[in-house]
Design a protein around this motif. Structure first.
Motif, mmCIF file in Angstrom:
data_model
loop_
_atom_site.group_PDB
_atom_site.id
_atom_site.type_symbol
_atom_site.label_atom_id
_atom_site.label_comp_id
_atom_site.label_asym_id
_atom_site.label_seq_id
_atom_site.Cartn_x
_atom_site.Cartn_y
_atom_site.Cartn_z
ATOM 1 N N ASP A 141 15.139 7.332 6.008
ATOM 2 C CA ASP A 141 15.659 7.337 7.366
ATOM 3 C C ASP A 141 17.156 7.051 7.353
ATOM 4 N N LYS A 161 17.467 10.585 11.673
ATOM 5 C CA LYS A 161 16.019 10.437 11.842
ATOM 6 C C LYS A 161 15.676 8.982 11.561
ATOM 7 N N ASN A 170 12.161 6.327 12.187
ATOM 8 C CA ASN A 170 10.793 6.114 12.681
ATOM 9 C C ASN A 170 10.225 7.363 13.356
ATOM 10 N N ASN A 171 10.381 8.480 12.665
ATOM 11 C CA ASN A 171 9.837 9.765 13.116
ATOM 12 C C ASN A 171 10.507 10.334 14.373
ATOM 13 N N GLU A 172 11.605 9.729 14.779
ATOM 14 C CA GLU A 172 12.385 10.273 15.887
ATOM 15 C C GLU A 172 13.657 10.895 15.334
ATOM 16 N N LYS A 173 14.135 11.933 16.018
ATOM 17 C CA LYS A 173 15.342 12.614 15.577
ATOM 18 C C LYS A 173 16.409 12.554 16.664
ATOM 19 N N MET A 219 19.585 5.312 19.151
ATOM 20 C CA MET A 219 18.336 4.919 18.496
ATOM 21 C C MET A 219 18.037 3.422 18.625
#
Length: 299
Positions: free
Chosen positions: A112, A127, A129-132, A240
């Motif tokens: 990440d 990216k 924790n699986n977020e972009k 983020m």
């Protein structure tokens, strides 16, 4: 021999590298720009040429995946155009992402984090924790702040301003006009409107050389480039809401090779980001294809 083919297509060149399943390079190929926003049809031809050059000594049927990171694919249906073209040309499993995503995978080896690229264009992606997240990358007309193209245009605008103000022609102006092989400021109009991004960005080394000779205009332009890139990166990170050390990769000749730009970039991050670690390892973005495909195979 089974292999993975990584392709990195940017504003000035396209690079294709074949990797065996242990990550070793077995073949390379290059061609001109792969950014569809420069010229759609020609970019596709250049991408194919790079792949052909890379695989001329290989069996394309042994390629298990072609993974492409191409500039400009986020616009319109460009991603679908590249996907269709490559599948029809090579009949191989294919993935197409933005070139920045490919470079992020390459530099952080799947971890990440964030990546700021400044070459011909500029962008920051991340990216976590699986977020972009993505900031910048709007192209040379709407954005690309801090890029080589941005630096070149800022320099040309300084020359135009100097002319409009009736100032005596500075050494800064003389050096750039000499590089362009023109004698009059009005020749800049013809140069800009009849040149691609790569040709315009090619005057950046002149600006860097001027900065090394303490030219204040050149220094200011390069520092501002770094600030723009730092602001772009801080925006992405702050969106983020991360409360731990942030991995930040940097890539592209402007940010990694020009000290004034990099120093200014880092100074902004110190003000805007709590804690971070810079990754600037020199690696071809195409290795990102290897990490992503292997991760997919092993999942």
């Amino acid at each position: 021999m089974k292999y993975i083919l990584g392709v990195d297509g940017g504003g000035t060149k396209t690079e294709a590298i074949a990797y065996d399943l242990k990550g070793n390079i077995i073949s390379k190929g290059v061609s001109k720009f792969g950014n569809l926003l420069v010229n759609n049809e020609k970019a596709l031809e250049n991408i194919r040429e790079a792949i052909d050059n890379c695989t001329k000594e290989l069996n394309i049927k042994e390629c298990i995946h072609i993974y492409l990171g191409i500039a400009g694919v986020s616009a319109g249906d460009n991603k679908q155009k590249v996907m269709k073209y490559i599948i029809e040309s090579f009949h191989c499993e294919t993935t197409v992402v933005n070139d920045a995503e490919l470079a992020l995978s390459a530099l952080l080896k799947g971890k990440d984090g964030f990546l700021t690229i400044s070459g011909t264009g500029s962008i920051c992606i991340g990216k976590y924790n699986n977020e972009k997240v993505r900031v910048g990358g709007w192209g040379h007309i709407l954005g690309d702040e801090g890029s080589g193209y941005y630096i070149a245009l800022e320099a040309l605008k300084k020359i135009i301003f100097e002319k409009d103000m009736g100032y005596t022609k500075s050494n800064f102006t003389k050096m750039i006009l000499d590089n362009l092989e023109v004698s009059d400021e009005f020749d800049i109009i013809n140069f800009v409107y009849n040149s691609d991004k790569g040709k315009i960005s090619a005057i950046v080394p002149v600006i860097v050389e001027l900065s090394k000779n303490n030219d204040s205009t050149a220094i200011d332009i390069l520092k501002q480039s770094g600030r723009e890139l730092g602001i772009m990166t801080a925006r992405a990170i702050n969106r983020m809401k991360i409360n731990e050390t942030v991995n930040i990769g940097i890539s592209g000749s402007i940010l990694t090779n020009i000290n004034l730009v990099k120093e200014s970039f880092v100074n902004v991050l110190h003000k805007e980001v709590k804690d971070f670690r810079i990754y600037d390892e020199c690696a071809s973005p195409t290795i990102g294809a290897y990490y992503e495909v292997i991760k997919y195979i092993n999942s």
